[in-house]
Design a protein around this motif. Structure first.
Motif, short mmCIF file in Angstrom:
data_model
loop_
_atom_site.label_atom_id
_atom_site.label_comp_id
_atom_site.label_asym_id
_atom_site.label_seq_id
_atom_site.Cartn_x
_atom_site.Cartn_y
_atom_site.Cartn_z
N ASP A 190 120.90 14.79 -20.12
CA ASP A 190 121.29 15.80 -21.11
C ASP A 190 121.46 17.16 -20.45
O ASP A 190 122.32 17.96 -20.86
CB ASP A 190 120.22 15.91 -22.22
CG ASP A 190 120.37 14.82 -23.27
OD1 ASP A 190 121.40 14.13 -23.29
OD2 ASP A 190 119.42 14.67 -24.08
N LEU A 191 120.64 17.45 -19.45
CA LEU A 191 120.64 18.75 -18.79
C LEU A 191 121.34 18.73 -17.43
O LEU A 191 121.25 19.69 -16.66
CB LEU A 191 119.20 19.24 -18.62
CG LEU A 191 118.42 19.42 -19.93
CD1 LEU A 191 116.96 19.76 -19.66
CD2 LEU A 191 119.05 20.51 -20.79
N SER A 192 122.02 17.60 -17.14
CA SER A 192 122.79 17.46 -15.89
C SER A 192 121.92 17.70 -14.66
O SER A 192 122.31 18.40 -13.72
CB SER A 192 124.00 18.41 -15.87
OG SER A 192 124.85 18.15 -16.95
N ILE A 193 120.73 17.12 -14.67
CA ILE A 193 119.81 17.22 -13.54
C ILE A 193 119.90 15.95 -12.71
O ILE A 193 119.59 14.86 -13.20
CB ILE A 193 118.37 17.44 -14.04
CG1 ILE A 193 118.27 18.76 -14.80
CG2 ILE A 193 117.38 17.41 -12.87
CD1 ILE A 193 116.96 18.98 -15.50
N TRP B 235 117.78 16.51 -5.56
CA TRP B 235 117.64 15.41 -6.53
C TRP B 235 116.16 15.21 -6.85
O TRP B 235 115.32 15.06 -5.94
CB TRP B 235 118.19 14.11 -5.94
CG TRP B 235 119.68 14.05 -5.85
CD1 TRP B 235 120.57 15.08 -5.95
CD2 TRP B 235 120.47 12.87 -5.62
NE1 TRP B 235 121.86 14.64 -5.79
CE2 TRP B 235 121.83 13.28 -5.58
CE3 TRP B 235 120.17 11.53 -5.42
CZ2 TRP B 235 122.86 12.38 -5.37
CZ3 TRP B 235 121.20 10.64 -5.21
CH2 TRP B 235 122.53 11.05 -5.20
N THR B 236 115.85 15.17 -8.13
CA THR B 236 114.50 14.82 -8.56
C THR B 236 114.24 13.35 -8.26
O THR B 236 115.13 12.51 -8.40
CB THR B 236 114.34 15.09 -10.07
OG1 THR B 236 114.55 16.48 -10.31
CG2 THR B 236 112.96 14.69 -10.56
N ARG B 237 113.02 13.05 -7.85
CA ARG B 237 112.64 11.65 -7.62
C ARG B 237 111.99 11.10 -8.89
O ARG B 237 111.03 11.69 -9.39
CB ARG B 237 111.65 11.54 -6.46
CG ARG B 237 112.28 11.55 -5.06
CD ARG B 237 112.96 12.84 -4.70
NE ARG B 237 113.26 12.88 -3.26
CZ ARG B 237 114.20 13.63 -2.72
NH1 ARG B 237 114.94 14.42 -3.47
NH2 ARG B 237 114.41 13.61 -1.41
N LEU B 238 112.50 10.01 -9.40
CA LEU B 238 111.94 9.38 -10.59
C LEU B 238 111.49 7.98 -10.23
O LEU B 238 112.32 7.09 -9.98
CB LEU B 238 113.00 9.32 -11.71
CG LEU B 238 112.60 8.56 -12.99
CD1 LEU B 238 111.35 9.18 -13.62
CD2 LEU B 238 113.74 8.53 -13.98
N TRP B 239 110.18 7.76 -10.21
CA TRP B 239 109.62 6.48 -9.77
C TRP B 239 108.99 5.75 -10.97
O TRP B 239 107.95 6.15 -11.47
CB TRP B 239 108.58 6.71 -8.68
CG TRP B 239 109.04 7.57 -7.54
CD1 TRP B 239 108.45 8.72 -7.08
CD2 TRP B 239 110.16 7.35 -6.67
NE1 TRP B 239 109.13 9.23 -6.00
CE2 TRP B 239 110.19 8.41 -5.73
CE3 TRP B 239 111.17 6.38 -6.60
CZ2 TRP B 239 111.16 8.53 -4.72
CZ3 TRP B 239 112.13 6.49 -5.61
CH2 TRP B 239 112.13 7.54 -4.69
N LYS B 240 109.63 4.67 -11.41
CA LYS B 240 109.18 3.93 -12.60
C LYS B 240 108.32 2.74 -12.13
O LYS B 240 108.81 1.63 -11.93
CB LYS B 240 110.38 3.49 -13.43
CG LYS B 240 111.26 4.65 -13.84
CD LYS B 240 112.33 4.27 -14.86
CE LYS B 240 111.72 4.11 -16.24
NZ LYS B 240 112.75 3.96 -17.28
N ILE B 241 107.04 3.02 -12.00
CA ILE B 241 106.13 2.09 -11.35
C ILE B 241 106.04 0.74 -12.07
O ILE B 241 105.90 -0.30 -11.43
CB ILE B 241 104.72 2.73 -11.26
CG1 ILE B 241 104.78 3.95 -10.34
CG2 ILE B 241 103.70 1.74 -10.73
CD1 ILE B 241 103.50 4.76 -10.33
#
Length: 407
Positions: free
Chosen positions: A172-175, A203-209
């Motif tokens: 939504d925030l183009s991140i 780039w934010t790191r998104l780790w979906k454990i």
């Protein structure tokens, strides 16, 4: 009794979160979706683990007196002294049976029975979690806005949730963010990019454990992320702790646990936990081991509600006994609940020693309560509510940007 000054510790947190060269991470867990503001008849957006489990059970249990395979599975879960109110325990138990059912039946189930049960359970989970944020002013968006500030070191976000709410807020925030997968049609997991950090720093790191409702596993064991949340014959990769070690090395589960361990071992790293109740022993062990190995790292767990409560018999009960047990052993694990905190292994009430100076609007984070029983004024710090944490981060955006511009 010991006491902790909430203003002092909020200032410490604010100052720490304003540093662009410091490794900063957030850990978003099951309690966070409960903080999204919804109409009363539609709340919560996503239920907690207990209510999610109850929802799955209500849909899959027999509607007659005759037990179906799901009822029989729950009977076996209880017989094995597992938690039948935790969908992850049910899935782990089912998958354990499936591993040893090849060529034979186990506890009255054939492999086909177990495969079908796993598919049914995961389908019901996905149906419940396939939701959208109600607007663009949610705690998820406020976290994303704070993350969007340019930094020398990227923010790392870990989550045990299978939903797509973080992805929605970022998009939504183009991140830009990286979750370990690359590609567009059937994105594959790029282990080298994760382990060697071959990712742009903005780039934010998104780790979906614990996996995601759009992660799937093919019959040949290959894992992919889809733009869809429908299985199309492949199995969901939700809570994939059952994977064998050899498979997990090439797949997300162990690689992302390793990433959590690696982050906490970075010099002077700080991680903020929100919505986590410390009921996952594997994650607890990972966090504790990393904190022990790296005394310069810090974890602050924002806990919802008070640290204790009165049960039906008016007995005082610990709300987070496992968290307290861990925090007693590690001085770099802090617990911030509404009324109490454990900081440096010392437990105490929140208390402002002198009249608070509100030069930085820090009083907005603290609620004062005058007790009717005595004249003592009590202070509540409610950052354990993800919505309050979101407001705090939103207020930090201007402060952080000023600090970064000064450098």
């Amino acid at each position: 009794m010991s006491a902790h000054d909430p203003v002092k510790h909020i200032k410490f947190l604010r100052q720490t979160l304003s540093q662009d060269k410091k490794p900063l991470g957030f850990f978003i867990s099951a309690g966070c979706p409960l903080s999204v503001n919804m109409p009363k008849d539609k709340w919560p957006l996503i239920p907690d683990v207990a209510k999610l489990t109850q929802s799955v059970t209500d849909k899959l249990k027999s509607k007659t007196d005759d037990k179906n395979n799901y009822d029989k599975l729950i009977d076996e879960v209880i017989l094995s002294e597992k938690d039948e109110k935790n969908i992850e325990d049910i899935l782990s138990f089912l998958r354990g049976l499936k591993e040893v059912s090849v060529g034979n039946s186990v506890r009255g189930f054939t492999k086909e029975n177990l495969v079908e049960l796993e598919k049914d359970i995961c389908n019901k989970i996905a149906e419940k979690l396939e939701v959208n944020l109600p607007d663009k002013d949610t705690p998820y968006h406020k976290l994303a806005q704070w993350i969007s500030i340019d930094r020398e070191k990227p923010i790392e976000v870990f989550t045990t949730n299978y939903d797509l709410l973080l992805e929605e807020a970022f998009e939504d925030l183009s991140i830009p963010y990286f979750d370990g997968f690359v590609g567009s049609r059937q994105s594959f997991f790029d282990l080298r990019a994760v382990e060697d950090n071959l990712i742009p720093k903005h780039w934010t790191r998104l780790w979906k454990i614990h996996g995601s409702i759009n992660w799937f596993q093919k019959e040949n064991k290959e894992v992919y992320r889809s733009s869809l949340t429908k299985a199309n014959g492949d199995s969901y990769l939700i809570y994939p702790s059952h994977l064998k070690y050899e498979q997990s090395r090439k797949m997300p589960y162990l690689a992302l646990i390793d990433q959590l361990n690696r982050f906490l071992r970075l010099p002077n790293s700080l991680m903020v936990l929100s919505g986590y109740s410390f009921n996952d022993e594997h994650l607890n062990d990972t966090i504790l081991s990393a904190l022990k190995a790296n005394p310069n790292s810090m974890v602050i767990a924002m806990l919802f509600d008070t640290l204790t409560f009165e049960d039906s018999e008016k007995k005082v009960v610990e709300r987070y006994p496992k968290a307290i047990q861990l925090a007693k052993r590690r001085n770099n694990l802090a617990l911030w609940s509404y009324d109490e905190a454990m900081i440096g292994t010392v437990r105490g009430k929140w208390k402002i020693p002198l009249e608070m100076e509100d030069e930085d609007n820090l009083a907005n984070c603290i609620q004062k309560i005058s007790s009717t029983e005595d004249s003592e004024e009590k202070h509540l710090l409610k950052l354990g509510d993800f919505s309050k944490l979101g407001d705090f981060l939103q207020a930090l955006i201007g402060y952080n940007q000023t600090k970064l511009d000064e450098k």
